[in-house]
Design a protein around this motif. Sequence first.
Motif, short mmCIF file in Angstrom:
data_model
loop_
_atom_site.label_atom_id
_atom_site.label_comp_id
_atom_site.label_asym_id
_atom_site.label_seq_id
_atom_site.Cartn_x
_atom_site.Cartn_y
_atom_site.Cartn_z
N GLU A 103 71.00 71.09 71.05
CA GLU A 103 71.30 72.23 70.18
C GLU A 103 71.82 73.42 70.97
OE1 GLU A 103 67.62 72.90 68.19
OE2 GLU A 103 67.79 71.08 66.94
N ARG A 104 71.32 73.61 72.19
CA ARG A 104 71.69 74.76 73.01
C ARG A 104 72.88 74.49 73.93
NH1 ARG A 104 66.28 74.83 72.21
NH2 ARG A 104 65.09 76.80 72.22
N ASP A 105 73.39 73.26 73.95
CA ASP A 105 74.39 72.86 74.96
C ASP A 105 73.85 73.06 76.36
OD1 ASP A 105 76.20 72.10 73.03
OD2 ASP A 105 77.45 73.88 73.20
N LEU A 106 72.54 72.88 76.54
CA LEU A 106 71.91 73.04 77.85
C LEU A 106 72.22 71.80 78.70
CD1 LEU A 106 69.79 75.05 79.24
CD2 LEU A 106 68.11 73.27 78.73
N PRO A 107 72.67 71.97 79.93
CA PRO A 107 72.94 70.80 80.78
C PRO A 107 71.72 69.88 80.86
CG PRO A 107 73.88 72.75 81.77
CD PRO A 107 73.06 73.23 80.60
N LEU A 108 71.96 68.59 80.66
CA LEU A 108 70.88 67.61 80.50
C LEU A 108 71.20 66.36 81.29
CD1 LEU A 108 68.40 66.28 79.05
CD2 LEU A 108 69.95 65.83 77.12
N LEU A 109 70.24 65.92 82.11
CA LEU A 109 70.33 64.66 82.84
C LEU A 109 69.11 63.82 82.52
CD1 LEU A 109 71.63 62.78 84.99
CD2 LEU A 109 70.34 64.07 86.73
N GLY A 110 69.32 62.64 81.94
CA GLY A 110 68.23 61.71 81.68
C GLY A 110 68.21 60.62 82.74
N VAL A 111 67.04 60.32 83.28
CA VAL A 111 66.89 59.30 84.32
C VAL A 111 66.03 58.16 83.79
CG1 VAL A 111 65.99 58.81 86.63
CG2 VAL A 111 67.17 60.98 86.18
N CYS A 112 66.57 56.96 83.77
CA CYS A 112 65.86 55.75 83.36
C CYS A 112 65.28 55.92 81.95
CB CYS A 112 64.81 55.39 84.40
SG CYS A 112 64.17 53.71 84.26
N ARG A 113 63.99 56.10 81.81
CA ARG A 113 63.39 56.36 80.50
C ARG A 113 64.08 57.55 79.82
NH1 ARG A 113 58.38 57.38 77.53
NH2 ARG A 113 58.33 59.60 77.05
N GLY A 114 64.47 58.56 80.61
CA GLY A 114 65.13 59.73 80.05
C GLY A 114 66.43 59.38 79.37
#
Length: 232
Positions: A103-114
């Motif tokens: 919603e915020r366009d916040l930079p996001l990195l998901g790792v494995c489960r993420g």
Amino acid sequence: MSRRPIIGITSYVEQARWGVWDFRASLIPYAYVEAVRAAGGRAVLLPPDSVDDDVLDAVDGLIVSGGVDVDPARYGAEPHPSTDAPQVDRDAGELLLIHGAFERDLPLLGVCRGAQLMAVARGGTLIQDLPLGVHREVLGVFNQHLVKPVGGLVARLLGDAEFKVNAHHHQAVDDPGALVVTARAEDGVVEAVEDPTKPFAVGVQWHPELLDDRRLFVALVEYSGSSIRDRG
């Protein structure tokens, strides 16, 4: 920029021992913290909390870390016999943060489960049990295998040639929902997903914090620094 970008990292809650103490603790493998620091950011740990996502207003970027299997109820499936017992609080808290980051366009990195949770948050589903071999063979030992980028930020940041990653997982993204698949393993398993409508929303199935290649973390920190400047 007057300060380092602050990167929130979601954390495990596990029984842990140090010295004479044995307590439930909020913790994370230190490799995540080192990767953020080496990329020019400042890491802060975010324990599970599903009350609200207001903490996202205090960070410049978010990493959703690895860990136990996502509760299959989150994507409308019955649990496979091999699926971990759900950590309900962690699923709820991390999904809240992922939705808030989108919603915020916040930079996001998901790792494995993420990465898997990112897909679930966008209406996707997971494969609950991969065969032994490419992605996990010996418990506690990472396998090495090849990944092929197929577009998106992953290809722009890491190139479009095959490269070697580490792996230790028995689940993976099946249907990415509204996300786009941007890398696959040599056996076709999804290795990266992205939301192309966002400045930086990337999930990878491998563990880049344990590799020498820091380009994903550098990009996350750089995009997070841009978000500081955009907010003035």
